[in-house]
Motif scaffolding. Structure first.
Motif, mmCIF file in Angstrom:
data_model
loop_
_atom_site.group_PDB
_atom_site.id
_atom_site.type_symbol
_atom_site.label_atom_id
_atom_site.label_comp_id
_atom_site.label_asym_id
_atom_site.label_seq_id
_atom_site.Cartn_x
_atom_site.Cartn_y
_atom_site.Cartn_z
ATOM 1 N N GLN A 204 45.713 -18.719 -31.884
ATOM 2 C CA GLN A 204 45.979 -17.915 -30.664
ATOM 3 C C GLN A 204 46.263 -16.589 -31.107
ATOM 4 O O GLN A 204 46.187 -15.698 -30.260
ATOM 5 C CB GLN A 204 47.014 -18.529 -29.915
ATOM 6 C CG GLN A 204 46.835 -19.937 -29.033
ATOM 7 C CD GLN A 204 45.756 -19.470 -27.845
ATOM 8 O OE1 GLN A 204 46.046 -18.538 -27.541
ATOM 9 N NE2 GLN A 204 45.025 -20.293 -27.366
ATOM 10 N N HIS A 205 46.881 -16.152 -31.993
ATOM 11 C CA HIS A 205 47.186 -14.921 -32.597
ATOM 12 C C HIS A 205 46.754 -14.439 -33.848
ATOM 13 O O HIS A 205 47.174 -13.341 -34.287
ATOM 14 C CB HIS A 205 48.786 -14.675 -32.323
ATOM 15 C CG HIS A 205 49.493 -15.425 -33.637
ATOM 16 N ND1 HIS A 205 50.931 -14.988 -33.954
ATOM 17 C CD2 HIS A 205 49.024 -16.218 -34.542
ATOM 18 C CE1 HIS A 205 51.106 -15.698 -35.182
ATOM 19 N NE2 HIS A 205 49.882 -16.233 -35.416
ATOM 20 N N LEU A 206 45.462 -14.913 -34.139
ATOM 21 C CA LEU A 206 45.039 -14.435 -35.170
ATOM 22 C C LEU A 206 43.879 -13.264 -34.811
ATOM 23 O O LEU A 206 42.777 -13.179 -35.025
ATOM 24 C CB LEU A 206 44.048 -15.386 -35.928
ATOM 25 C CG LEU A 206 44.313 -15.699 -37.404
ATOM 26 C CD1 LEU A 206 43.618 -17.209 -37.581
ATOM 27 C CD2 LEU A 206 44.352 -14.830 -38.385
ATOM 28 N N ALA B 151 45.879 -16.978 -15.277
ATOM 29 C CA ALA B 151 44.849 -16.745 -14.506
ATOM 30 C C ALA B 151 44.512 -15.686 -14.086
ATOM 31 O O ALA B 151 43.779 -15.194 -13.114
ATOM 32 C CB ALA B 151 44.747 -17.804 -13.114
ATOM 33 N N ARG B 152 45.210 -14.409 -14.788
ATOM 34 C CA ARG B 152 45.094 -12.902 -14.592
ATOM 35 C C ARG B 152 43.479 -12.592 -14.557
ATOM 36 O O ARG B 152 43.183 -11.769 -13.939
ATOM 37 C CB ARG B 152 45.739 -12.220 -15.254
ATOM 38 C CG ARG B 152 47.367 -12.188 -15.122
ATOM 39 C CD ARG B 152 48.174 -11.489 -16.050
ATOM 40 N NE ARG B 152 47.433 -9.954 -15.885
ATOM 41 C CZ ARG B 152 47.944 -9.159 -14.967
ATOM 42 N NH1 ARG B 152 48.792 -9.464 -13.942
ATOM 43 N NH2 ARG B 152 47.464 -7.917 -15.015
ATOM 44 N N LEU C 67 56.480 -11.263 -25.454
ATOM 45 C CA LEU C 67 55.123 -11.185 -24.830
ATOM 46 C C LEU C 67 55.196 -10.516 -23.565
ATOM 47 O O LEU C 67 54.289 -9.741 -23.360
ATOM 48 C CB LEU C 67 54.818 -12.469 -24.244
ATOM 49 C CG LEU C 67 54.385 -13.489 -25.632
ATOM 50 C CD1 LEU C 67 54.451 -14.877 -25.419
ATOM 51 C CD2 LEU C 67 53.198 -13.007 -26.290
ATOM 52 N N ARG C 68 56.405 -10.534 -22.866
ATOM 53 C CA ARG C 68 56.675 -9.646 -21.850
ATOM 54 C C ARG C 68 56.564 -7.946 -22.064
ATOM 55 O O ARG C 68 55.837 -7.206 -21.644
ATOM 56 C CB ARG C 68 58.008 -9.609 -21.036
ATOM 57 C CG ARG C 68 58.134 -10.959 -20.429
ATOM 58 C CD ARG C 68 57.195 -11.264 -18.991
ATOM 59 N NE ARG C 68 57.225 -10.175 -18.249
ATOM 60 C CZ ARG C 68 56.479 -10.026 -17.136
ATOM 61 N NH1 ARG C 68 55.790 -10.896 -16.912
ATOM 62 N NH2 ARG C 68 56.660 -8.894 -16.380
ATOM 63 N N ARG D 168 47.952 -14.702 -21.793
ATOM 64 C CA ARG D 168 47.719 -16.286 -22.054
ATOM 65 C C ARG D 168 48.915 -16.840 -22.781
ATOM 66 O O ARG D 168 49.421 -18.029 -22.250
ATOM 67 C CB ARG D 168 46.359 -16.430 -22.566
ATOM 68 C CG ARG D 168 46.086 -18.058 -23.181
ATOM 69 C CD ARG D 168 44.784 -18.019 -23.662
ATOM 70 N NE ARG D 168 44.378 -19.559 -24.017
ATOM 71 C CZ ARG D 168 44.264 -20.296 -23.408
ATOM 72 N NH1 ARG D 168 43.984 -20.387 -22.041
ATOM 73 N NH2 ARG D 168 43.969 -21.725 -23.790
ATOM 74 N N ASN D 169 49.123 -16.382 -23.826
ATOM 75 C CA ASN D 169 50.457 -16.663 -24.612
ATOM 76 C C ASN D 169 51.768 -16.889 -23.716
ATOM 77 O O ASN D 169 52.293 -17.800 -23.768
ATOM 78 C CB ASN D 169 50.520 -16.016 -25.871
ATOM 79 C CG ASN D 169 49.549 -16.121 -26.924
ATOM 80 O OD1 ASN D 169 48.933 -17.391 -26.628
ATOM 81 N ND2 ASN D 169 49.476 -15.218 -27.615
ATOM 82 N N LEU D 170 51.808 -15.912 -22.754
ATOM 83 C CA LEU D 170 53.061 -15.768 -22.090
ATOM 84 C C LEU D 170 52.874 -17.012 -21.148
ATOM 85 O O LEU D 170 54.148 -17.645 -20.927
ATOM 86 C CB LEU D 170 53.152 -14.546 -21.335
ATOM 87 C CG LEU D 170 54.043 -14.345 -20.293
ATOM 88 C CD1 LEU D 170 55.737 -14.442 -21.141
ATOM 89 C CD2 LEU D 170 54.209 -12.894 -19.729
#
Length: 313
Positions: free
Chosen positions: A5-7, A250-251, A215-216, A230-232
């Motif tokens: 996810q964060h690579l 879903a943004r 993340l915020r 997405r991670n948030l």
């Protein structure tokens, strides 16, 4: 979910397995040791370019072309500057590597970086970029060998700390990873990429509050950073705030995928009734998403049958 996810590490702005010494290049390319670092078309396209008086003028032209978004012209200028030199120079070779790295030409990028490091073993840009290139190829040990000595010398680029943080997370060393991300933020405060990686590392470690805070900050710095949103959303889902999680994931407008992903998180946490509701909503929202969501629902149904109906509540 996995650390993939964060690579997201440094990208083309930073800026595997050919040799790199000048003598080898000369043997391969005859009288032009730089021919193997070209892309074929540049020399022909810019063959009528105005001559330059010095390598430095060529490098200035290359920098200007790169800033203007013309990597073909930049590559031509860097290479013609190098051809004017009496001996190879590390920095233009590093910049040639950046261009190839950004294009996904990993072999040529690594060749240029290694050659630059043979000329100047302390070149921070080439050392960092080579480490990142190796990390992108999942050669974690090779990446460490280049990045750790660079960091130990001090004043390392933030990208070096960020890459070592990613490697540490992949090894499950989340505390060490977060130390590297914090150091990267000391060098480059407020960098969304690093804030996202720090947040995801905290998520992996089970620190929901710390993950949410980082993340915020990432999405505040870059409101269009979809991966951070997405991670948030995953963090909110772990905290049980499903409505906010759906809105975050879903943004980009894909609500069906958001419902499926939050359903998957709910299933992992044993909230099976919630998970089934999310999967069913995903199927209702998008016929195109029906296959994925329905497969998750079938897996959940099988899990419930094996474990007994008492696990529903």
């Amino acid at each position: 979910m996995t650390p993939k996810q964060h690579l997201r590490i440094a990208g083309a702005a930073l800026a595997l397995l050919l040799g790199g010494c000048a003598s080898t290049a000369q043997q391969q390319a005859g009288s032009d040791p730089y021919a193997a670092l070209g892309n074929g078309g540049s020399s022909v396209e810019y063959g009528t370019a105005f001559p330059v008086a010095s390598p430095e003028e060529a490098y200035r032209n290359g920098n200007a072309a790169l800033s203007a978004g013309d990597p073909d012209r930049a590559l031509f200028e860097y290479l013609r500057g190098l051809r004017m030199e009496k001996r190879p120079q590390a920095d233009p070779l590093y910049r040639v590597g950046i261009i190839h790295h950004g294009r996904g030409n990993h072999d040529l990028a690594e060749k240029a970086y290694r050659w630059a490091l043979e000329i100047d073993a302390d070149h921070r840009g080439a050392g960092t970029a080579l480490g990142i290139a190796l990390l992108e190829q999942r050669d974690f040990e090779g990446a460490r060998q280049h990045l750790e000595p660079l960091v130990a010398r001090g004043n390392a680029p933030w990208q070096a700390h960020n890459a070592l943080g990613v490697i540490a997370d992949m090894d499950g060393e989340h505390g060490l990873a977060q130390e590297h991300f914090e150091k990267a933020l000391e060098v480059a405060p407020g960098t969304p990429l690093v804030l996202n990686n720090l947040g995801y590392s905290r998520y992996l470690a089970g620190d929901w509050t710390g993950a949410r805070q980082s993340l915020r900050r990432a999405v505040s710095a870059n409101p269009s950073y979809e991966l951070a949103w997405r991670n948030l959303g995953l963090v909110y889902a772990r905290e049980g705030d499903h409505e906010t999680a759906i809105e975050a994931v879903a943004r980009n407008g894909d609500r069906a995928k958001a419902y499926n992903d939050i359903g998957y998180i709910s299933m992992l946490e044993g909230r099976y009734v919630d998970a089934m509701d999310f999967f069913q909503e995903a199927m209702r929202l998008s016929p195109a998403y029906y296959t994925t969501a329905s497969e998750n629902a079938r897996n959940l149904d099988g899990l419930l049958r094996r474990n007994g109906a008492d696990r529903l509540e």
